[in-house]
Design a protein around this motif. Structure first.
Motif, PDB file in Angstrom:
ATOM      1  N   GLY A   1      19.656   7.679  13.495  1.00  0.00           N
ATOM      2  CA  GLY A   1      20.720   8.376  12.778  1.00  0.00           C
ATOM      3  C   GLY A   1      21.613   7.451  11.979  1.00  0.00           C
ATOM      4  O   GLY A   1      22.532   7.913  11.297  1.00  0.00           O
TER       5      GLY A   1
ATOM      6  N   HIS B   1      23.470  11.871  19.782  1.00  0.00           N
ATOM      7  CA  HIS B   1      24.381  12.133  18.664  1.00  0.00           C
ATOM      8  C   HIS B   1      25.698  11.382  18.861  1.00  0.00           C
ATOM      9  O   HIS B   1      26.239  10.793  17.902  1.00  0.00           O
ATOM     10  CB  HIS B   1      24.629  13.635  18.528  1.00  0.00           C
TER      11      HIS B   1
ATOM     12  N   THR C   1      25.001   7.770  18.224  1.00  0.00           N
ATOM     13  CA  THR C   1      24.891   7.536  16.778  1.00  0.00           C
ATOM     14  C   THR C   1      26.261   7.371  16.148  1.00  0.00           C
ATOM     15  O   THR C   1      26.490   6.444  15.349  1.00  0.00           O
ATOM     16  CB  THR C   1      24.135   8.692  16.096  1.00  0.00           C
TER      17      THR C   1
END
Length: 218
Positions: free
Chosen positions: A44, A153, A156
């Motif tokens: 990411g 996430h 990231t």
């Protein structure tokens, strides 16, 4: 216990942490380690990784899956990925952290990760899972970033912040070095341990704890 602070300084790359172009990943993928989450999170950050190199130090009972995942990451993102084998000499590991802008360690179960202390000592910005004692050593958002180990996430976003904010990583490096010097200097620890045993041998008691593990630094 502790570190040879003087020797560590000799192994550290000169200049500010923000000038470094290495990202180090703790490559343990087993019942506790979550290296795959770290590698997924790096995907990411592909738009920010030009000019960077990722180094993975492998371990655990079966490091081959992590090696394969790292090679695929290198192919997909067109960035160099290298591997540090198990049982690498300690000075080599310190030198690696001393060349790194970011050191990532993710685990669902840990106490104080030695890799976190090594990163702090060597000026690498730590991104550490929230399952251990990291809160006793770094201040989230100031001297490191503490993340959930199974949320790629969130990891990231932490990596992107550490790649984008030069002032953050440089300021953190200065504070973290002071913390390690105060709490992990090998010579000072030896003196404290010796003094403690001398007091015990003399039959003296302690009115308060010898150390304050939850003391706030920074």
């Amino acid at each position: 216990g502790g570190f040879d602070i003087k020797r560590a300084a000799e192994l550290r790359m000169p200049g500010p942490t923000s000038a470094r172009r290495v990202i180090t990943v703790k490559g343990y993928q087993d019942w506790a380690g979550r290296a795959f989450v770290a590698l997924q999170a790096l995907r990411g950050c592909a738009d920010l990784l030009t000019g960077y190199r990722i180094t993975i130090y492998t371990g655990g009972r079966d490091p081959e899956p992590v090696r394969i995942a790292g090679e695929l990451l290198s192919q997909d993102l067109n960035i160099p990925v290298s591997f540090v084998p198990p049982r690498t000499p300690h000075e080599s590991m310190l030198r690696l952290h001393g060349q790194s802008r970011i050191s990532i360690g993710l685990s669902i179960s840990d106490s104080i990760a030695i890799s976190l202390l090594e990163a702090m000592l060597m000026g690498s910005f730590p991104i550490q899972s929230n399952t251990g004692a990291a809160y006793e050593w770094i201040e989230d958002g100031k001297t490191g970033l503490i993340v959930p180990p199974e949320d790629p996430h969130a990891v990231t976003e932490a990596i992107r912040r550490a790649l984008w904010e030069d002032q953050l990583v440089d300021a953190a490096a200065e504070i973290n070095q002071r913390v390690i010097a105060e709490r992990c200097d090998r010579r000072q620890l030896a003196e404290r341990v010796t003094a403690t045993y001398e007091r015990i041998a003399a039959g003296q008691t302690f009115e308060k704890p010898i150390s304050e593990p939850n003391a706030h630094y920074g």
